[in-house]
Enzyme design. Structure first.
Site, PDB file in Angstrom:
ATOM      1  N   CYS A  79       0.831  -1.198   0.000  1.00 53.90           N
ATOM      2  CA  CYS A  79       0.000   0.000   0.000  1.00 53.90           C
ATOM      3  C   CYS A  79       0.877   1.264   0.000  1.00 53.90           C
ATOM      4  CB  CYS A  79      -0.971  -0.023   1.175  1.00 53.90           C
ATOM      5  SG  CYS A  79      -2.383   1.092   0.947  1.00 53.90           S
ATOM      6  N   HIS A 166      -3.866  -5.204   0.629  1.00 57.61           N
ATOM      7  CA  HIS A 166      -3.379  -5.741   1.909  1.00 57.61           C
ATOM      8  C   HIS A 166      -3.536  -7.268   1.946  1.00 57.61           C
ATOM      9  CE1 HIS A 166      -2.663  -1.956   4.077  1.00 57.61           C
ATOM     10  NE2 HIS A 166      -3.654  -1.478   3.331  1.00 57.61           N
ATOM     11  N   GLU A 168      -2.325  -9.194   4.119  1.00 59.65           N
ATOM     12  CA  GLU A 168      -2.271  -9.684   5.498  1.00 59.65           C
ATOM     13  C   GLU A 168      -3.650  -9.839   6.138  1.00 59.65           C
ATOM     14  OE1 GLU A 168      -1.665  -5.147   5.735  1.00 59.65           O
ATOM     15  OE2 GLU A 168      -1.210  -6.805   4.375  1.00 59.65           O
ATOM     16  N   SER A 220       0.497 -13.580  38.137  1.00 60.98           N
ATOM     17  CA  SER A 220      -0.856 -13.044  38.163  1.00 60.98           C
ATOM     18  C   SER A 220      -1.902 -14.136  38.028  1.00 60.98           C
ATOM     19  CB  SER A 220      -1.039 -12.050  37.014  1.00 60.98           C
ATOM     20  OG  SER A 220      -0.986 -12.728  35.765  1.00 60.98           O
ATOM     21  N   GLY A 221      -1.471 -15.326  37.640  1.00 56.76           N
ATOM     22  CA  GLY A 221      -2.418 -16.395  37.367  1.00 56.76           C
ATOM     23  C   GLY A 221      -2.799 -16.443  35.899  1.00 56.76           C
ATOM     24  N   GLY A 222      -2.336 -15.456  35.120  1.00 58.90           N
ATOM     25  CA  GLY A 222      -2.659 -15.395  33.704  1.00 58.90           C
ATOM     26  C   GLY A 222      -1.670 -16.148  32.843  1.00 58.90           C
ATOM     27  N   VAL A 223      -1.914 -16.108  31.535  1.00 57.26           N
ATOM     28  CA  VAL A 223      -1.126 -16.870  30.577  1.00 57.26           C
ATOM     29  C   VAL A 223       0.322 -16.398  30.532  1.00 57.26           C
ATOM     30  CG1 VAL A 223      -0.876 -17.501  28.146  1.00 57.26           C
ATOM     31  CG2 VAL A 223      -3.156 -17.331  29.158  1.00 57.26           C
ATOM     32  N   ASP A 224       0.530 -15.089  30.371  1.00 57.13           N
ATOM     33  CA  ASP A 224       1.874 -14.576  30.123  1.00 57.13           C
ATOM     34  C   ASP A 224       2.830 -14.830  31.278  1.00 57.13           C
ATOM     35  OD1 ASP A 224       0.776 -13.651  27.771  1.00 57.13           O
ATOM     36  OD2 ASP A 224       0.419 -11.639  28.532  1.00 57.13           O
ATOM     37  N   SER A 225       2.407 -14.472  32.493  1.00 57.00           N
ATOM     38  CA  SER A 225       3.312 -14.660  33.636  1.00 57.00           C
ATOM     39  C   SER A 225       3.536 -16.143  33.918  1.00 57.00           C
ATOM     40  CB  SER A 225       2.776 -13.947  34.881  1.00 57.00           C
ATOM     41  OG  SER A 225       1.590 -14.538  35.362  1.00 57.00           O
ATOM     42  N   SER A 226       2.517 -16.966  33.671  1.00 54.15           N
ATOM     43  CA  SER A 226       2.660 -18.408  33.924  1.00 54.15           C
ATOM     44  C   SER A 226       3.657 -19.048  32.965  1.00 54.15           C
ATOM     45  CB  SER A 226       1.295 -19.102  33.797  1.00 54.15           C
ATOM     46  OG  SER A 226       0.381 -18.604  34.744  1.00 54.15           O
TER      47      SER A 226
END
Length: 508
Positions: A79, A166, A168, A220-226
Site C-alpha cells: 500500500c 493488503h 495480510e 498473576s495467574g494469567g497466561v503470560d506470567s505463567s
C-alpha cells in the site's frame, strides 16, 4: 543465527497483522519504526514496507532512505510502501477519485514469483485514498483490478515488489499465498522458528544472562506470567522465586485454585494474602485512575516487602509480550521504553533489579503455543484475560468487601455457565460488572430495591478490537435467573452489547 524478516512501520493499523502472517510461516519477524532501521546483518532475509495513514504526497509523509536496503535484500512494499517506492523512482501517485476501500478483484497472469500459485482472479482487500497512476519505466506491471491499473509490480532486475492491497487481512483470499511466496520463495526463508526452537534458544539465553543470580517473578495467574515462570524455571530451577499476591479483588476462589495449579507444575511460589491492605487504600476512592494508582502502590509495597526476604535476587522477571513492546515504540519518535505494568511499575529501579523478559518477542497466540510445548495445564493457557486491578475496575464507584462478594458470586455463575454450555472457548473475555445503581424489583410478595449486575462478554483476536458476544438468549435468561435467585443483593441483570471501538472491553 535466527533468520528474520524486518517490517518497517509507517503507522498502518495492519502492521501487526503482517508480522503475525510472517510468523505463521514459522519465520521470525520484527517491527521497527521507519525512522529507526535496525542493523541489517546476514540474519535479515527481507524487508517489508507497511501501509500508512499518510499520503506519499503529504509534506510530512514518512521518508526512508531506500538505498540502505534496496538491491541488498528482497523488498515488498504494501500500500503506502508500494506508492512510496513508485514515487521515489519517478512514478506518479495521485488521490483516487473515490476512496478505494473494501474488496476488489485482482487479475494476475504474469507468472511472477510473487504471485506463484495464485488464481488468475482472486479477491483482495483495499484500503487507501491514493493510487499509482503511472509506473516508472523500470517497473514491470504484474497485476491489476477493475479500478486500479497498477495494483502490483516488480522493479526490473531487482527482487523489489509493490502491491496496492493488503494481503495480510483475511479478506484477501490468497493473501497468505502471496506472503509465503515472498518470505519462503523470494527471501529463501526455511521456516525453522518453531515453539520448540524458541524454548531451546531462550532457555540458553536465560542461563547465560542470569548466571547464578536469583530471579523474582510476580505471578498473576494469567497466561503470560505463567508461561514466563515455567520457561525460566526450566532454565534455572530453584533460582526462580515466584510471588502470587491476593489483592482481595480476584475472582471467587481464584487464589487457592491458582496456587494449587502452580504447585502441580512444580513452581517455587509463595502466596501472599493482602486484601486488607488493598481495601484500606481503596476506601472512599471512586475515580477509576485513582483506584489503579492506589492498587499499584500497595502492590509495589507488598511485593517489595516480600522480595526483600529473598537473598541474592538480582533480576525481576516480567511477562511482557511483543504487543507491549510495539505499543511503546512510536513511529513518530525514538522511544523504545517498555510501557509500565500496573503491578511492577517502578520496582526494578526502586529495588535496583535488572529486568528479565523472556516473552518480549512473542504475540499472545505464540505465548500459548510455547505454553503447550512446555506442557502447561490448558486451563491456565486458555484462561480469559483478567485485568491487573482485578474487580476494582469491574465495580463502578467505591470498593467495599460486600460489593466484591456480590460481584465474585455473579461472575462465578456466569463463567461456570459459559463453561457448562460450551461457550467459554468461543469468548475472548467475559465477566460481571457491578453497576452503581439500584432498581426496583419484586421477590415473592416483597418489593426490593437492590443492585444491578451487567454481564459483559466479547469476541476478539488480540483485544485491540472486540465485538460483543452474541450469546444464546436462552443461556442469558438462565444465567440471569441464577444470579438473581442465588446472589443476595441482586434483583436485575443486564447484558452489554457494545463493541470496541467505541466502547472498551472493561468499563473502567
Amino acid at each position: 543465527m535466527t533468520e528474520k524478516i524486518i517490517i518497517l512501520d509507517f503507522g498502518s493499523q495492519y502492521t501487526q497483522l503482517i508480522a503475525r502472517r510472517v510468523r505463521e510461516l514459522n519465520v521470525y519477524s520484527e517491527i521497527h519504526p521507519y525512522n529507526h532501521i535496525p542493523e541489517l546483518d546476514d540474519s535479515v532475509k527481507g524487508i517489508i514496507l507497511s501501509g500508512s495513514p499518510y499520503s506519499v504526497r503529504d509534506h510530512q509523509a514518512p521518508q526512508v532512505d531506500l538505498s540502505l536496503f534496496r538491491q541488498n535484500y528482497p523488498v515488498l512494499g504494501v500500500c503506502y510502501g508500494a506508492q512510496y517506492l513508485a514515487q521515489q523512482n519517478g512514478g506518479d501517485v495521485q488521490a483516487s477519485k473515490h476512496r478505494e476501500y473494501g474488496r476488489a478483484g485482482l487479475k494476475t497472469g504474469s507468472g511472477n514469483a510473487l504471485l506463484k500459485g495464485m488464481k488468475a482472479e482472486s479477491v483482495v482487500w483495499m484500503s487507501h485514498g491514493d493510487t499509482i497512476t503511472s509506473l516508472p519505466d523500470s517497473f514491470e506491471l504484474i497485476a491489476s483490478t477493475d479500478s486500479i491499473a497498477n495494483a502490483a509490480y516488480q522493479i526490473k532486475g531487482e527482487e523489489t515488489y509493490g502491491i496496492q492491497f493488503h494481503p495480510e487481512v483475511t479478506h484477501s483470499e490468497e493473501g497468505k499465498i502471496l506472503i509465503s511466496n515472498f518470505v519462503m520463495g523470494i527471501c529463501g526463508c526455511t521456516g525453522d522458528w518453531t515453539p520448540e526452537h524458541f524454548i531451546e534458544s531462550t532457555i540458553q539465553d536465560i542461563r547465560n544472562t542470569v548466571g547464578t543470580d536469583r530471579v523474582i517473578l510476580g505471578l498473576s495467574g494469567g497466561v503470560d506470567s505463567s508461561v514466563a515462570a515455567v520457561l525460566i524455571e526450566e532454565a534455572i530451577g530453584d533460582q526462580l522465586q515466584c510471588i502470587f499476591i491476593d489483592n482481595g479483588l480476584l475472582r471467587k476462589d481464584e487464589f487457592d485454585g491458582v496456587l494449587a495449579s502452580y504447585a502441580n507444575m512444580g513452581l517455587n511460589v509463595k502466596g501472599v494474602r493482602a486484601g486488607d491492605a488493598f481495601y484500606a487504600a481503596l476506601a472512599g476512592v471512586s475515580e477509576p485512575e485513582q483506584k489503579r494508582k492506589a492498587i499499584g502502590k500497595v502492590f509495589i509495597d507488598v511485593f517489595e516487602e516480600e522480595s526483600n526476604r529473598i537473598e541474592d535476587a538480582r533480576w525481576l522477571a516480567q511477562g511482557t509480550i511483543y504487543p507491549d513492546v510495539i505499543e511503546s515504540v512510536s513511529v513518530k519518535g525514538p522511544s523504545a521504553t517498555i510501557k509500565s505494568h500496573h503491578n511492577v511499575g517502578g520496582l526494578p529501579e526502586k529495588m535496583n533489579l535488572k529486568v528479565l523478559e523472556p516473552l518480549r518477542l512473542l504475540f499472545k497466540d505464540e505465548v500459548r503455543k510455547v505454553g503447550y510445548a512446555l506442557n502447561i495445564d490448558p486451563k491456565i493457557l486458555e484462561r480469559h484475560p483478567f485485568p491487573g486491578p482485578g474487580l476494582a475496575i469491574r465495580i463502578l464507584g467505591e470498593i467495599t468487601e460486600e460489593k466484591v462478594r456480590i460481584t465474585q458470586e455473579a461472575d462465578a455463575l456466569f463463567i461456570q455457565g459459559l463453561k457448562d454450555h460450551g461457550l467459554y472457548d468461543r469468548v475472548w473475555q467475559a465477566g460481571a460488572i457491578f453497576l452503581p445503581v439500584n432498581s426496583v424489583g419484586v421477590m415473592g410478595d416483597e418489593r426490593t430495591y437492590e443492585n444491578v449486575i451487567c454481564l459483559r462478554a466479547v469476541t476478539s483476536v488480540d483485544g485491540m478490537t472486540a465485538d460483543w458476544a452474541h450469546l444464546p438468549h436462552e443461556f442469558l435468561g438462565k444465567i440471569s435467573n441464577q444470579i438473581i435467585n442465588q446472589v443476595k443483593g441482586i434483583n436485575r441483570v443486564v447484558y452489554d452489547i457494545s463493541s470496541k471501538p467505541p466502547a472498551t472491553i472493561e468499563w473502567e
